[in-house]
Design a protein around this motif. Structure first.
Motif, PDB file in Angstrom:
ATOM      1  N   ASP A 126       0.721  -1.159   0.037  1.00 38.26           N
ATOM      2  CA  ASP A 126       0.023   0.121  -0.083  1.00 38.26           C
ATOM      3  C   ASP A 126       0.753   1.333   0.045  1.00 38.26           C
ATOM      4  O   ASP A 126       0.272   2.188  -0.403  1.00 38.26           O
ATOM      5  CB  ASP A 126      -0.984   0.092   1.232  1.00 38.26           C
ATOM      6  CG  ASP A 126      -1.957  -0.969   0.969  1.00 38.26           C
ATOM      7  OD1 ASP A 126      -2.125  -1.570  -0.117  1.00 38.26           O
ATOM      8  OD2 ASP A 126      -2.442  -1.517   2.227  1.00 38.26           O
ATOM      9  N   ASP A 127       1.930   1.098   0.693  1.00 41.77           N
ATOM     10  CA  ASP A 127       2.832   2.435   0.612  1.00 41.77           C
ATOM     11  C   ASP A 127       3.795   2.683  -0.672  1.00 41.77           C
ATOM     12  O   ASP A 127       4.612   3.627  -0.680  1.00 41.77           O
ATOM     13  CB  ASP A 127       3.785   2.350   1.996  1.00 41.77           C
ATOM     14  CG  ASP A 127       4.700   1.230   1.988  1.00 41.77           C
ATOM     15  OD1 ASP A 127       4.652   0.225   0.873  1.00 41.77           O
ATOM     16  OD2 ASP A 127       5.565   1.269   2.673  1.00 41.77           O
ATOM     17  N   ALA A 131       4.108   6.991  -8.789  1.00 46.62           N
ATOM     18  CA  ALA A 131       4.351   8.339  -9.504  1.00 46.62           C
ATOM     19  C   ALA A 131       5.953   8.510  -9.370  1.00 46.62           C
ATOM     20  O   ALA A 131       6.379   9.235 -10.239  1.00 46.62           O
ATOM     21  CB  ALA A 131       3.649   9.504  -8.639  1.00 46.62           C
ATOM     22  N   GLU A 132       6.347   7.720  -8.473  1.00 43.13           N
ATOM     23  CA  GLU A 132       7.912   7.945  -8.259  1.00 43.13           C
ATOM     24  C   GLU A 132       8.704   6.917  -9.076  1.00 43.13           C
ATOM     25  O   GLU A 132      10.028   6.852  -8.973  1.00 43.13           O
ATOM     26  CB  GLU A 132       8.516   7.648  -6.952  1.00 43.13           C
ATOM     27  CG  GLU A 132       7.856   8.796  -5.877  1.00 43.13           C
ATOM     28  CD  GLU A 132       8.327   8.732  -4.647  1.00 43.13           C
ATOM     29  OE1 GLU A 132       9.017   7.777  -4.368  1.00 43.13           O
ATOM     30  OE2 GLU A 132       8.003   9.874  -3.735  1.00 43.13           O
ATOM     31  N   HIS A 133       8.249   5.959  -9.959  1.00 42.19           N
ATOM     32  CA  HIS A 133       8.606   5.052 -10.600  1.00 42.19           C
ATOM     33  C   HIS A 133       8.468   4.801 -12.122  1.00 42.19           C
ATOM     34  O   HIS A 133       8.358   3.798 -12.657  1.00 42.19           O
ATOM     35  CB  HIS A 133       8.389   3.577  -9.748  1.00 42.19           C
ATOM     36  CG  HIS A 133       8.916   3.580  -8.548  1.00 42.19           C
ATOM     37  ND1 HIS A 133       8.293   3.858  -7.393  1.00 42.19           N
ATOM     38  CD2 HIS A 133      10.400   3.103  -7.858  1.00 42.19           C
ATOM     39  CE1 HIS A 133       8.968   3.866  -6.259  1.00 42.19           C
ATOM     40  NE2 HIS A 133      10.092   3.126  -6.712  1.00 42.19           N
TER      41      HIS A 133
END
Length: 412
Positions: A126-127, A131-133
């Protein structure tokens, strides 16, 4: 002594107007620096926009250490990415070219949008922030159908090349073209030998009988200014009167140049009889004989434009003694094989010429790798282009090895 210092010292040993020291063609440390100082910092020709006509079409290439994918997005924009999944690095676009709905990693099915955004990554918790990958972008510029990419974090200026090339290529209408045939060959020689061979026609009469049916060797191809060549000036005047920029244009450091040259008497195309290989024309000049527009852009491409078709050549290093040369024969989009052109007639001259050049390059690689090799003087009448290329290579390498400072802009 550091590797950079050793390579700098080796380059500095070159005598003016002489061939390069043999180790510059074979030493693994030199090749490593060639990649880091030139290939990883330069604009590299990837392919043509008309090869990516529809959303989801892609092409891939290897630039030194970097696998790169160039993709047409759903918004019709062309983008370039590092061809490595943000999970464990598998190539997302595994083929040389293809068409997909989404960019799906074949390893664990991470799925990316055509604009590089990560859409799906299973079992990541879940964390995990998608968007960062997303796929990492690569600089991408387009000029007159030519797609150029640069893998550096920041890229050198592209605008001067765009300004110079645009008026030369625009009249040939490449946006309405297609690749009729493509050939890739592996030459067992260093990439510098490949380009040196291209930059002179000292060898042509004895080696390229097919090409010499139409090609006319001219000092402007090699690197001379030709300010006093009245015959060439007359050809330029005629070409330019029909709306085709022709006079020599080059940048200050010799990285690129464009000019139009006449073909041999009676020839209008690269065919065995000099006659057109394709019905119809690329240009709208109204001139039956427009010669051949030639342009190169170091380190990765040279190109020929004729009245009926064009050719693009891409050079990619594969190792200290191995280079891939890809040739594409370009025709009007509506031209039909078997009706408007015959593949054998269209390709025969340059298929033969490429193979003949491969043999020359491979023979030279063996010779320059010998401990007994000693660089000889270049012919300033016939090998001025080789001298110009070697001058550019040495100057560029020494500058980059010294301080790595070149005009840059950040990736966007």
């Amino acid at each position: 002594m550091s590797t950079k210092s050793a390579v700098s010292n080796l380059i500095a040993q070159r005598k003016p107007d002489y061939a390069l020291p043999g180790a510059l063609y074979s030493d693994p440390d030199v090749y490593r620096q060639d990649l880091e100082q030139i290939w990883h910092k330069s604009w590299i020709f990837a392919g043509h926009t008309f090869e990516l006509e529809k959303p989801g079409q892609y092409l891939s290439l290897q630039i030194g250490d970097y696998p790169v994918a160039v993709v047409r997005g759903g918004d019709k924009q062309i983008r370039a990415f590092h061809n490595a999944c943000r999970h464990r690095g598998s190539k997302v676009c595994p083929q040389d070219s293809g068409k997909v709905a989404k960019l799906v990693c074949p390893y664990h099915k991470w799925t990316f949008e055509l604009d590089g955004r990560l859409l799906f990554a299973g079992n990541m918790g879940d964390d995990f922030d998608k968007a960062e990958h997303g796929l990492k972008p690569v600089h991408c510029e387009i000029v007159e159908s030519y797609i150029y990419v640069c893998v550096a974090d920041v890229a050198p200026d592209f605008s001067s090349f765009r300004k110079a090339l645009t008026p030369f290529v625009t009249p040939h209408g490449l946006d309405d073209c297609k690749v009729a045939f493509e050939s890739s060959i592996i030459e067992k020689g260093n990439w510098k030998l490949v380009f040196e061979n291209n930059r002179e026609c000292y060898h042509c009469d004895a080696t390229h009988p097919e090409l010499m049916n139409s090609f006319l060797d001219n000092p402007s191809v090699g690197g001379a200014e030709d300010a006093e060549d009245l015959e060439l000036q007359a050809h330029w005047d005629r070409y330019e009167a029909s709306g085709l920029p022709s006079r020599l244009v080059m940048d200050d450091d010799g990285r690129f140049r464009m000019t139009r040259i006449p073909l041999s008497s009676g020839a209008v195309s690269y065919t065995m009889d000099g006659r057109p290989a394709v019905t119809g024309r690329l240009d709208k000049s109204g001139e039956a004989d427009i010669g051949a527009l030639l342009y190169f852009n170091y380190p990765s491409t040279w190109n020929h434009f004729l009245g009926d078709h064009a050719l693009s050549f891409r050079v990619l290093p594969l190792g200290p003694g191995e280079t891939m040369v890809t040739t594409k024969w370009i025709v009007r989009k509506e031209a039909q094989e078997g009706v408007d052109y015959d593949i054998d007639r269209l390709t025969k001259v340059w298929v033969a010429t490429n193979n003949q050049d491969r043999i020359l390059v491979e023979g030279a690689q063996v010779g320059v790798s010998s401990p007994a090799y000693e660089p000889g003087p270049l012919s300033l009448g016939s090998e001025i282009g080789v001298c110009q290329f070697d001058d550019w290579y040495c100057k560029t390498m020494l500058e980059h090895l010294d301080d790595d400072k070149i005009p840059l802009r950040p990736v966007g």
